[in-house]
Design an enzyme around this catalytic site. Sequence first.
Site, PDB file in Angstrom:
ATOM      1  N   CYS A  13     -26.421  14.568  -0.288  1.00 47.59           N
ATOM      2  CA  CYS A  13     -27.571  15.440  -0.512  1.00 47.59           C
ATOM      3  C   CYS A  13     -27.659  15.796  -1.992  1.00 47.59           C
ATOM      4  CB  CYS A  13     -27.462  16.712   0.331  1.00 47.59           C
ATOM      5  SG  CYS A  13     -26.052  17.744  -0.105  1.00 47.59           S
ATOM      6  N   CYS A  78       0.332 -18.061 -25.442  1.00 45.38           N
ATOM      7  CA  CYS A  78       1.553 -17.267 -25.573  1.00 45.38           C
ATOM      8  C   CYS A  78       1.260 -15.825 -25.194  1.00 45.38           C
ATOM      9  CB  CYS A  78       2.104 -17.342 -26.989  1.00 45.38           C
ATOM     10  SG  CYS A  78       1.006 -16.612 -28.223  1.00 45.38           S
ATOM     11  N   CYS A  81      -1.400 -13.930 -27.053  1.00 47.24           N
ATOM     12  CA  CYS A  81      -2.772 -14.228 -26.617  1.00 47.24           C
ATOM     13  C   CYS A  81      -3.181 -13.303 -25.474  1.00 47.24           C
ATOM     14  CB  CYS A  81      -2.887 -15.683 -26.150  1.00 47.24           C
ATOM     15  SG  CYS A  81      -2.466 -16.920 -27.383  1.00 47.24           S
ATOM     16  N   ASP A 495      11.857   2.017  11.310  1.00 51.11           N
ATOM     17  CA  ASP A 495      11.369   2.700  12.497  1.00 51.11           C
ATOM     18  C   ASP A 495      12.069   2.050  13.687  1.00 51.11           C
ATOM     19  OD1 ASP A 495       9.524   4.133  14.311  1.00 51.11           O
ATOM     20  OD2 ASP A 495       8.734   2.122  14.647  1.00 51.11           O
ATOM     21  N   ASP A 691       5.694  -0.438  12.011  1.00 55.43           N
ATOM     22  CA  ASP A 691       4.586  -1.241  12.521  1.00 55.43           C
ATOM     23  C   ASP A 691       3.452  -0.444  13.138  1.00 55.43           C
ATOM     24  OD1 ASP A 691       5.913  -0.382  14.806  1.00 55.43           O
ATOM     25  OD2 ASP A 691       5.484  -2.225  15.905  1.00 55.43           O
ATOM     26  N   ASP A 695       3.542   5.146  11.595  1.00 48.36           N
ATOM     27  CA  ASP A 695       4.417   4.754  10.482  1.00 48.36           C
ATOM     28  C   ASP A 695       3.683   4.740   9.144  1.00 48.36           C
ATOM     29  OD1 ASP A 695       6.642   4.355  12.123  1.00 48.36           O
ATOM     30  OD2 ASP A 695       6.023   2.306  12.607  1.00 48.36           O
TER      31      ASP A 695
END
Length: 818
Positions: A13, A78, A81, A495, A691, A695
């Site tokens: 808004c 190198c 650069c 875990d 997983d 977690d």
Amino acid sequence: MTTLRFSVDNMSCAGCAGRAERALAAAPGVAEASVNIANHMAQVTGDASPDILRAALKTAGYPAREAKHRLSISGMTCASCTGRVERALEALPGVLSAHVNLATQTAEIRTLDGAITTETLAQTVTDAGYPAKPAKDDAPTEPQSEVDPLRRDTVIAGALTLPVFLTEMGGHLYPPLHHAVMGSMGMQTFWVLQFLLITLVLVWPGRRFFRIGLPLLFKGSPDMNSLVALGSLAAWSYSTIATFLPMLLPDGTRAVYFEAAGVIVTLILAGRWMEARAKGRTGAAIRHLISLRPDTVLLSRNGTFTEAPLTDVAVGDVIKVLPGGRIAVDGAVVEGDSFVDESMITGEPVPVAKAKDDTVTGGTINGRKALVYRATAVGSNTVLARIIDMVQTAQGAKLPIQALADKVVRIFVPVVLGIAALTVVLWLAFGPQPSLGYALVAGVAVLIIACPCAMGLATPTSIMVGTGRAAELGVLFRKGDALQRLDNAKVVAFDKTGTLTEGRPTLVDQHCVPGADPTEMLRVAAALEQGSDHPIARAILSAAPADLPNVTDSETIPGYGLIASVNGQSTLVGSERHLIEQGVETGPLQDAITRFADKGHTLVCLAINKQAAAVFAVADQIKPSAKPVIDALHAAGLKVAMISGDNPAAANAIARQLGIDHVTAGVRPDGKVDAIKALRDTVGAVAFVGDGINDAPALAEADIGLAIGTGTDVAIEAADIVLSSGRVSGVVNAVDVSKQTMRNIRQNLFWAFAYNTALIPVAAGVLYPAFGIMLSPMLGAGAMALSSVFVLSNALRLRKIAPVQADAPNSTYHEAPA
């Protein structure tokens, strides 16, 4: 002052726009600010940095949108650069950060969205002396494109230089050859011929050094090309004066060094050619990933399958893959059954059975039967595309260890120019006659030997090869710096549920009172539990025979168990407390109850006609690979911890079986974050493996987060490393790749720094007073080229990292021979 326009998020808004505008106006360095709610764009005039503007908007709750740009750059040779390109990009208004990778010849730039275009970024780099163009999003930039021009230039330079080198140097080694040349054409003619051949070398194959190096030298920002240009030009100029204007030189100093100028250019071109070939091999892993996508598919149109380009596939299209064919995009099987080789995605060699409704992944190989599947993700949304993006992002990263090299290289070339000038002055002042000749040889040798090519290649090449090999082993480094952070980890925290354990309860033991039939007791308990969807009830039910007795008059006692009639007998099933409250004496089961409880098992008790009958032990089973993985981590010198929301008894029982060093149990998701902080304070840097959605906070809090690839998207997004194989053994492979890659980087950096540090004084002639030894500029050019080839060859050894065998009992952690 500059005017900057960029996109702003979260505005809904005019009030939001006003607050964002006031936040920008209050930022230091802002002269004027306006925010347009219609197009979500902010316009700021002043000299405030993009970081200040971004921070002001973030504090106000309206973050600035960011954009990522990728450039393909040529001509960088190198570390100086890459530093020059980075500084040119970071000086642009709207640029938040720029990382340039010498090995891939690419730049990754983050900007305020809408503030600057990719084309403008490319033009800025081009103006800095390094031609650039926007890179394709779906493919890595190939340094291999430099191979053919460099091979051509090397061959031309070698063909022109070889006659000069053989006759000039051969004459020194074999005097009769020198006398024969002088007798046939004379010294002046011989020198003029050398002049013609070597001038061709410099203006044809060697022009790249002068085209890039001299303008940068005049701008006061010399690079490696400047050093080569100065060295070869100095040798050529001196020799040209000696040939055509000898009167300008002091007596006794007339000599030519045309062969040095030609050999310098030829050897450095040869070194760059070998570098380009080696760089091409460093990107082999990601090119292999890209090649997994087929060009065409069998697409269903009006009930028939016709061949169509992969780009025509849309979500919802039905595709047929023939036996042995490659699955084009992610999808779900709608017809057929087969085995699919997913090793190129997961690193696991065993084919996976696929049938109707099973998911298939683009890039995997179908087995011996045809499959028909419906596309669920295409283009950049596929698993393969996300893997490629992760690998590219990791390969383009800049590790903290590279910071030292960058600081040194920034001042290295100017310092070398100063050392070369000082070398010339000292030889002119104190050198033996002809001192001008000695000064020239020493000065040119310093310029050539000190080129910092190896420094620039030391880190990015190892990152490219290491992360590429990791991807082939099912380990995806989402962030390149995770390589270094994982190497610094002191403890790996896991875990429990779904990571070290299977994630689903199973019946692991049972005890019956004397005279009771164990199978019958299990049938009765399962019959009572069959109406429940509780995981414990499912574990009892899945272990029981299929033929269950009838149950009537069932009544559930919430939180305790249930009461029912089975074969006309009053039967109770539930917790020990449930039996006691119903007036059942549990004494006959007490020894078993105590034994199972000590192991952390969940107990289900059974009573028939108010008499204790049996107790069942339910537990989440440990994954077969968990113990070998933890043993391997211990062998690698790491502590192992487990953080779980399970009850302390169950968690400690599993920890004892696995040999885990630290246990934190009974914690909520936010408690896992506190547990990681406590581990960090007591042990050191923490790597956390998980997983689930719960977690994600812990993965983000840990120094290094490793997500099991089969877990939730939230966990994967919060992690630094994704184990796409879905197996906990991937943790050991990740640690192995990290350790070997970081050791490889340290070897490269040591070689690059030690090499330059040791040989610059030798090139300057520090050994001459004592031993009469001077380093020829030609030998310097060869040694400099070989230093870069050494660094690249050392990095390429990482391609041979073998998967660590941590899935079988008694396996041990090892580092595969590189």
